[in-house]
Structures are given as structure tokens and as C-alpha cells.
Motif scaffolding. Structure first.
Motif: not given
Length: 438
Positions: A295-316
Motif C-alpha cells: 500500500x505504501x508504494x501504491x499510495x506513493x504512485x498515486x501521489x506521483x501521478x498527481x505531481x506529474x499532472x500538476x507539473x504538466x499543467x504548468x507546461x501546458x
């Protein structure tokens, strides 16, 4: 290597790549050809650094309380399941009922003061949660609900008003990028808080420890708010007149675009809360790997997905590739698609990646909706309107929790979420056709 570790490593690499591509304030404020050159700034400190610091602390305090709240109630305090359900419901009801008053008081007496009150109330909520007495636990949830209402309305209101009062655009800042940065900070904070909560529980042997650490973070945020933040108010306080204030507020709320945004908030964020409750049983239902899910890695993956999308938001958005309203429509469509697929999951890995896709939608949604609200709602009554827009969300969550508790069928719950998201998509799309929205 475990598949989930591989997934997390891949998402982490994606975040690193997107982070390296982020625009800087110097790039954003670079003068166009033919325009006079600006003087070089004497300092490279971000004008919003104090807000980001406080935001990281208060969101860290909020994230720390999540992982062990249910377990603390049930396992350590020995509270029955029905009482635990009542405690969670009380928190959402408290947030919904206090929303209007929180916004009104913030606009009248000052948003900075209200943010300071948040630190006090949320700290008290954490301390009461540590006491194994049911009346005090309910008092803690009431304070927690009020605190949540402040966190997701008044802090935002202070930010937008402060941004405009200080004319930060002239200093190379951008409100859109600010929200993208906040989403990134929130993702990193969530990952760090998840790890910290596990560590402090392991070190102390009690599930009360994360709540004490949460209170400490809130106390650390207080001096910066008190000494570094400027106060701002609503129109009634700054202009000294109350006539037509209520009329003005309701005229704004009744605007189709505001109602559509409120519906989108209710359906998307409500679905997000239900996702939090049901992702574990959904993933377990299609588990093919042996042993306990990491669950720790799964939750961390979820948050990494959020982070990647927020970084992409700035670029877009820096390249103006899409209007914010159209992005919101797209997010509602994608989220709807995800919940349709999750209503009858097929394989463990496909289910995991659909979850990550929804979390990516979350990473894009919050900066997008934050920017739209910042543009469409005037400063004078911002906190009131922001708070009122959260009332239907709290009602939706309470009703959904009752429904989910009775059914226990995550597939049915996810199907209902997809239908609600379809309604939100239709409303926002219709408004974008008839009004000029950023």
C-alpha cells in the motif's frame, strides 16, 4: 523488482523529467522583442515563498491525519464501527454547516485572522482526537470539519486577493502557475506525510503520534502567517458598506458559470472522496500477486501521478495550449471514463493504472478549478462564495457515505460516480458554449 516498485520508479522518473522542464519566473517575465528591458531583480526569492511554506505545513498537517484516523478510532480507542461512521459523518456535516459562516467571518474580520484561527482549531481537533472519550472525539470532528472548510476556502481567498493587491503579475508571477506549484507541493507533502506517519507510529508504538506531529506543524505555520502575511478583507470590511452585499453574493452564485463550477466541484471532489474509501477493496478484488499489497508504494504512485499532472499543467498553460474551461471539461470526461472502467475491473495492473489516471486528473483539476474560481469571483465576497460552493460537496459526501455503507459494492458506487460526472460535464460544456470563460 516488485511491479509496484517498478511503477513507482517510472512515475518518479516522469516527475523528474517534467520538473526539469518547468518554466522559471525569469523565463516567464522575459520581455518581448522591441519592448524595453526590465531591470534585473536584486533577489531571486519567490514573492510567494511565505505562502508556499505555510501551505506545505498545513497540507502536511492535513495529510498526516488521514492514514491512521480510522485505525486510531477503531483499534486503539476501541470505538464501534457505527460510532466511527457517525464521527466521519459529523466531520462532513460540520464542514457543510459552517461553510457560510466561515466565509462571512473571514471576509468581515480578515482572512489572515481566519487562517490563524484554522491553526488553532485544527490543533485542538488533533489533540481531542488523541483522547479516548467519545464526546471529545465528536468535538474533535466538529472542529476538524470547521477547519477543513477554512483550509479549502479561506486560504485560497487570501492567496488570490493578495496576488492582486501586490500586483505579482508585474513581478513575473502567474496565478495559473501558482496553483500548479501548489498542486506539486501538495503531492510531495502527501508522500512525505505518508512516510512520516508510518515512521512516528513505528517509533512511538501509538497511532496518536501522527496527530501530535500534525499539531506541531500547525504551530510552526502560525508565526509565519502572523508576521509575514498581510491582512485582506471582503468588500463590506474594506469599503465600510453592507448594502446590497447579500444581493451581490447571490447574484454571483446564481450565474450559470458559478453554478456549473459548483456542480463540477461537488461531483469531481465527491467522487474523489469515494475513491479514497474504495480503492483498496477494488484493487483487492482483482489481486493476482501473492501476499499483502504494498500500500505504501501504491499510495506513493498515486501521489506521483498527481505531481506529474500538476507539473504538466504548468507546461501546458504556460504555452496556452488549452483554455482552462476546456481542460475542466476534458478532465470530467476522462474521470467519467475511469469510473466506468473501474465499475467492473478486469486485472490488477489495469486497475492500478486507471487509479493513477484518475489521480492525474486530480493533479490537473485543482489548479484548473482554483484558477477559474480566482478569475470568475470578485475579491470582495470571495471567501463567502468559496465556502458556499463547498456546501453541496459536503452534503454529497455525507449522502454518498450512507449509500456506500449500506451497499458496500464498490462497482455500484463507481457507476454512480460516472453518472454524476456525466452531469457535471454536461453543465460545464453547456456553459462554455454560451459564455466567454478563460
Amino acid at each position: 523488482m516488485d511491479p509496484y516498485q517498478t511503477n513507482f520508479a517510472a512515475l518518479g522518473a516522469l516527475c523528474a523529467l517534467l520538473l526539469a522542464c518547468q518554466p522559471t519566473r525569469m523565463e516567464k517575465s522575459k520581455p518581448e522583442s522591441g519592448s524595453p528591458k526590465r531591470a534585473k531583480p536584486k533577489t531571486f526569492k519567490n514573492p510567494q515563498a511565505d505562502y508556499y511554506y505555510v501551505y506545505a505545513l498545513v497540507m502536511g498537517a492535513d495529510w498526516l491525519q488521514g492514514p491512521y484516523l480510522y485505525s486510531l478510532y477503531k483499534d486503539e480507542h476501541g470505538v464501534s464501527s457505527s460510532v466511527v461512521f457517525a464521527l466521519f459523518t459529523t466531520g462532513f456535516l460540520s464542514g457543510g454547516l459552517s461553510a457560510y459562516f466561515v466565509g462571512s467571518l473571514a471576509d468581515k474580520y480578515g482572512r489572515k485572522k481566519t487562517c490563524l484561527a484554522f491553526c488553532l482549531l485544527n490543533s485542538a481537533s488533533c489533540l481531542l482526537t488523541m483522547v479516548p472519550m467519545v464526546p471529545l472525539l465528536f468535538a474533535g470532528r466538529v472542529l476538524g470539519g470547521i477547519s477543513t472548510s477554512i483550509l479549502f476556502s479561506v486560504f485560497d481567498s487570501w492567496l488570490v486577493s493578495n496576488f492582486r493587491e501586490r500586483r505579482l503579475v508585474e513581478k513575473g508571477c502567474d496565478l495559473s502557475q501558482t496553483y500548479g506549484t501548489m498542486s506539486t507541493i501538495n503531492s510531495v507533502t502527501a508522500i512525505a506525510s505518508g512516510v512520516m506517519s508510518d515512521v512516528v507510529v513505528w517509533m512511538t508504538g501509538t497511532k496518536k503520534a501522527p496527530f501530535l506531529v500534525s499539531a506541531i506543524l500547525l504551530w510552526l505555520a502560525t508565526p509565519t502567517i502572523k508576521s509575514r502575511w498581510a491582512e485582506n478583507y471582503g468588500s463590506a470590511a474594506t469599503k465600510g458598506k453592507k448594502n446590497n452585499e447579500t444581493t451581490s453574493m447571490w447574484s454571483i452564485i446564481k450565474r450559470p458559470v458559478i453554478m456549473a463550477l459548483a456542480l463540477a466541484m461537488t461531483m469531481f471532489e465527491g467522487s474523489m472522496y469515494l475513491f479514497v474509501f474504495f480503492w483498496v477493496p477494488a484493487l483487492k478484488s482483482v489481486q493476482q500477486s501473492a501476499g499483502e499489497l504494498p500500500y505504501g508504494f501504491i499510495f506513493a504512485s498515486f501521489m506521483a501521478s498527481v505531481m506529474a499532472a500538476s507539473l504538466a499543467f504548468n507546461l501546458v498553460m504556460q504555452r496556452r495550449l488549452m483554455r482552462y474551461s476546456r481542460l475542466l471539461v476534458l478532465l470530467l470526461v476522462v474521470a467519467n471514463f475511469v469510473f466506468v472502467k473501474l465499475s467492473s475491473p478486469k486485472t490488477e495492473q489495469s486497475t492500478f493504472w486507471f487509479f493513477c489516471l484518475f489521480e492525474a486528473c486530480v493533479g490537473l483539476y485543482f489548479p484548473c478549478i482554483g484558477y477559474l474560481k480566482g478569475r470568475m469571483i470578485e475579491d470582495g465576497i470571495r471567501a463567502k462564495v468559496y465556502s458556499l460552493m463547498r456546501v453541496p460537496l459536503n452534503i454529497f459526501v455525507v449522502v454518498s457515505l450512507i449509500f456506500a455503507r449500506e451497499s458496500g459494492d464498490f462497482g455500484r458506487v463507481f457507476s454512480v460516480c460516472s453518472m454524476f460526472l456525466t452531469a457535471a460535464f454536461g453543465a460545464v460544456w453547456a456553459v462554455t458554449l454560451n459564455e466567454d470563460i478563460p
